[in-house]
Design an enzyme around this catalytic site. Structure first.
Site, PDB file in Angstrom:
ATOM      1  N   SER A 263       0.842  -1.200   0.000  1.00 45.03           N
ATOM      2  CA  SER A 263       0.000   0.000   0.000  1.00 45.03           C
ATOM      3  C   SER A 263       0.875   1.246   0.000  1.00 45.03           C
ATOM      4  O   SER A 263       1.590   1.515   0.971  1.00 45.03           O
ATOM      5  CB  SER A 263      -0.903   0.020   1.228  1.00 45.03           C
TER       6      SER A 263
ATOM      7  N   HIS B 159      -1.094  -1.402  -4.308  1.00 43.18           N
ATOM      8  CA  HIS B 159      -2.363  -1.107  -3.624  1.00 43.18           C
ATOM      9  C   HIS B 159      -2.478   0.410  -3.444  1.00 43.18           C
ATOM     10  O   HIS B 159      -1.616   1.056  -2.847  1.00 43.18           O
ATOM     11  CB  HIS B 159      -2.393  -1.818  -2.274  1.00 43.18           C
TER      12      HIS B 159
ATOM     13  N   ASP C  80      -4.813   3.405  -2.070  1.00 37.10           N
ATOM     14  CA  ASP C  80      -5.901   3.729  -1.146  1.00 37.10           C
ATOM     15  C   ASP C  80      -6.426   5.129  -1.412  1.00 37.10           C
ATOM     16  O   ASP C  80      -5.742   6.119  -1.130  1.00 37.10           O
ATOM     17  CB  ASP C  80      -5.384   3.680   0.298  1.00 37.10           C
TER      18      ASP C  80
ATOM     19  N   MET D 178      -9.031   7.904  -0.348  1.00 33.48           N
ATOM     20  CA  MET D 178      -9.885   8.272   0.791  1.00 33.48           C
ATOM     21  C   MET D 178     -10.487   9.649   0.564  1.00 33.48           C
ATOM     22  O   MET D 178      -9.770  10.573   0.166  1.00 33.48           O
ATOM     23  CB  MET D 178      -9.046   8.300   2.070  1.00 33.48           C
TER      24      MET D 178
ATOM     25  N   HIS E 164      -8.288   0.668  -4.075  1.00 28.09           N
ATOM     26  CA  HIS E 164      -9.210   0.492  -2.952  1.00 28.09           C
ATOM     27  C   HIS E 164      -9.892   1.832  -2.694  1.00 28.09           C
ATOM     28  O   HIS E 164      -9.283   2.758  -2.160  1.00 28.09           O
ATOM     29  CB  HIS E 164      -8.378   0.024  -1.735  1.00 28.09           C
TER      30      HIS E 164
ATOM     31  N   MET F  38     -12.212   4.164  -0.853  1.00 25.66           N
ATOM     32  CA  MET F  38     -12.938   4.480   0.377  1.00 25.66           C
ATOM     33  C   MET F  38     -13.643   5.804   0.106  1.00 25.66           C
ATOM     34  O   MET F  38     -13.259   6.870   0.610  1.00 25.66           O
ATOM     35  CB  MET F  38     -11.942   4.561   1.548  1.00 25.66           C
TER      36      MET F  38
ATOM     37  N   MET G 292     -11.213  -6.014   5.394  1.00 23.58           N
ATOM     38  CA  MET G 292     -10.478  -5.027   6.194  1.00 23.58           C
ATOM     39  C   MET G 292     -10.217  -5.614   7.569  1.00 23.58           C
ATOM     40  O   MET G 292     -11.149  -6.045   8.257  1.00 23.58           O
ATOM     41  CB  MET G 292     -11.297  -3.737   6.361  1.00 23.58           C
TER      42      MET G 292
ATOM     43  N   GLY H  79      -3.144   4.134   7.914  1.00 29.20           N
ATOM     44  CA  GLY H  79      -2.148   3.075   7.952  1.00 29.20           C
ATOM     45  C   GLY H  79      -1.617   2.928   9.372  1.00 29.20           C
ATOM     46  O   GLY H  79      -1.933   3.726  10.258  1.00 29.20           O
TER      47      GLY H  79
ATOM     48  N   ASP I  27      -6.344  -6.565   4.302  1.00 27.21           N
ATOM     49  CA  ASP I  27      -5.767  -5.218   4.353  1.00 27.21           C
ATOM     50  C   ASP I  27      -5.877  -4.648   5.762  1.00 27.21           C
ATOM     51  O   ASP I  27      -6.977  -4.485   6.281  1.00 27.21           O
ATOM     52  CB  ASP I  27      -6.557  -4.344   3.349  1.00 27.21           C
ATOM     53  N   GLY I  28      -4.706  -4.332   6.340  1.00 28.13           N
ATOM     54  CA  GLY I  28      -4.689  -3.651   7.637  1.00 28.13           C
ATOM     55  C   GLY I  28      -3.878  -4.395   8.675  1.00 28.13           C
ATOM     56  O   GLY I  28      -4.234  -5.496   9.081  1.00 28.13           O
TER      57      GLY I  28
ATOM     58  N   SER J 259       2.765   0.002   6.118  1.00 28.97           N
ATOM     59  CA  SER J 259       3.906   0.357   6.965  1.00 28.97           C
ATOM     60  C   SER J 259       4.942  -0.758   7.049  1.00 28.97           C
ATOM     61  O   SER J 259       6.138  -0.486   7.082  1.00 28.97           O
ATOM     62  CB  SER J 259       3.433   0.787   8.355  1.00 28.97           C
TER      63      SER J 259
HETATM   64  C1  DX5 Z   1      -6.358   1.582   5.477  1.00 34.71           C
HETATM   65  C2  DX5 Z   1      -5.856   1.175   4.111  1.00 34.71           C
HETATM   66  C3  DX5 Z   1      -4.725   0.239   4.126  1.00 34.71           C
HETATM   67  C4  DX5 Z   1      -3.488   0.765   4.804  1.00 34.71           C
HETATM   68  C5  DX5 Z   1      -2.739  -0.407   5.352  1.00 34.71           C
HETATM   69  O1  DX5 Z   1      -7.571   2.238   5.344  1.00 34.71           O
HETATM   70  O2  DX5 Z   1      -6.889   0.567   3.368  1.00 34.71           O
HETATM   71  O3  DX5 Z   1      -4.408  -0.221   2.811  1.00 34.71           O
HETATM   72  O4  DX5 Z   1      -2.648   1.494   3.942  1.00 34.71           O
HETATM   73  O5  DX5 Z   1      -1.663   0.061   6.081  1.00 34.71           O
HETATM   74  P1  DX5 Z   1      -0.909  -0.847   7.142  1.00 34.71           P
HETATM   75  O6  DX5 Z   1      -0.346  -2.014   6.382  1.00 34.71           O
HETATM   76  O7  DX5 Z   1       0.130   0.075   7.673  1.00 34.71           O
HETATM   77  O8  DX5 Z   1      -1.926  -1.282   8.155  1.00 34.71           O
HETATM   78 ZN    ZN Z   2      -6.385  -0.428   1.409  1.00 38.10          ZN
END
Ligand code: DX5
Ligand code: ZN
Length: 221
Positions: free
Chosen positions: A11, A36, A38, A40, A69, A71, A140, A147, A176-177, A199
């Protein structure tokens, strides 16, 4: 057990945005399978990340599929723009609107793979009537928006339920997460075949971290 190959989808939310092209080239060289992305909107989730121009700028830097992804709510008005910006897989949230089936039809009509993401509080059963419209299910394992959060252990059972619902269908099961080399093994054994990590990959040497997650996932006990 899943019949799909194990894929790692870093991600870029956790990447250094000042050198995003370089970061994406580094994960490709380091063995990533997908990127990936994200998105938002500050409405569906309490955070704002990036959108079309960033995806368009990144597209020439890698041949890897863009695993997008969203959101975002409402999401339907933007699907065509995400497809045009370079998305290969477009995942919408089941909670983002009342017309999930319509969103999935729209994504496939654009020639893209259609995914559905479920927040931790949403049961797998919401997918029963759209399962044949899907190419990917995204579970999720944190509440979306940020993250660096901790994996919610009770989601392992939900991954098993999603795997059972998929049965013999050609559907990827993505998680994911809070994914790292510490939990990749149990997540893969529960039935997931696509692991997202932000991360855990970008806070270290990318290639090493991708390798560590992949080998942890492959360990059988
Ligand atoms: C959170 C995202 C994830 C996020 C994951 O809303 O959808 O993709 O970047 O990050 P880590 O791996 O740090 O939990
Ligand atoms: Zn994601």
């Amino acid at each position: 057990m899943q019949n799909r190959p194990l894929l790692i989808s870093p991600s870029i939310l956790a990447a250094d945005f000042a050198k995003l092209g370089e970061e994406v080239r580094a994960i490709e060289a380091g063995g990533a399978d997908w990127v990936h992305i994200d998105v938002m909107d500050g409405h569906f989730v309490p955070n704002i990340s990036f959108g079309f121009p960033v995806m368009q700028s990144l597209r020439p830097h890698t041949k890897l599929p863009f695993d997008v992804h969203l959101m975002v709510a409402p999401v339907d008005p933007y699907l065509a723009q995400f497809a045009a910006a370079g998305a290969d897989i477009i995942t919408v949230h089941a909670e983002a609107g009342p017309h999930l089936h319509r969103s999935l039809q729209a994504i496939r009509a654009l020639g893209k793979k259609a995914g559905v993401s479920l927040n931790p509080g949403t049961p797998v059963s919401v997918l029963e009537n759209v399962i044949d419209q899907l190419d990917l299910i995204l579970i999720m394992t944190v509440n979306p928006g940020f993250g660096g959060q901790s994996f919610i252990p009770s989601m392992l059972e939900k991954i098993r339920q999603a795997r059972a619902l998929i049965g013999g269908r050609a559907i990827d099961l993505e998680v994911d997460g809070g994914v790292s080399e510490k939990n990749a093994g149990e997540i893969h054994r529960a039935g997931a075949n696509v692991l997202v990590a932000g991360s855990a990959i970008f806070r270290g040497v990318h290639a090493q971290q991708i390798r560590a997650i992949r080998s942890a996932a492959m360990i059988t006990v």
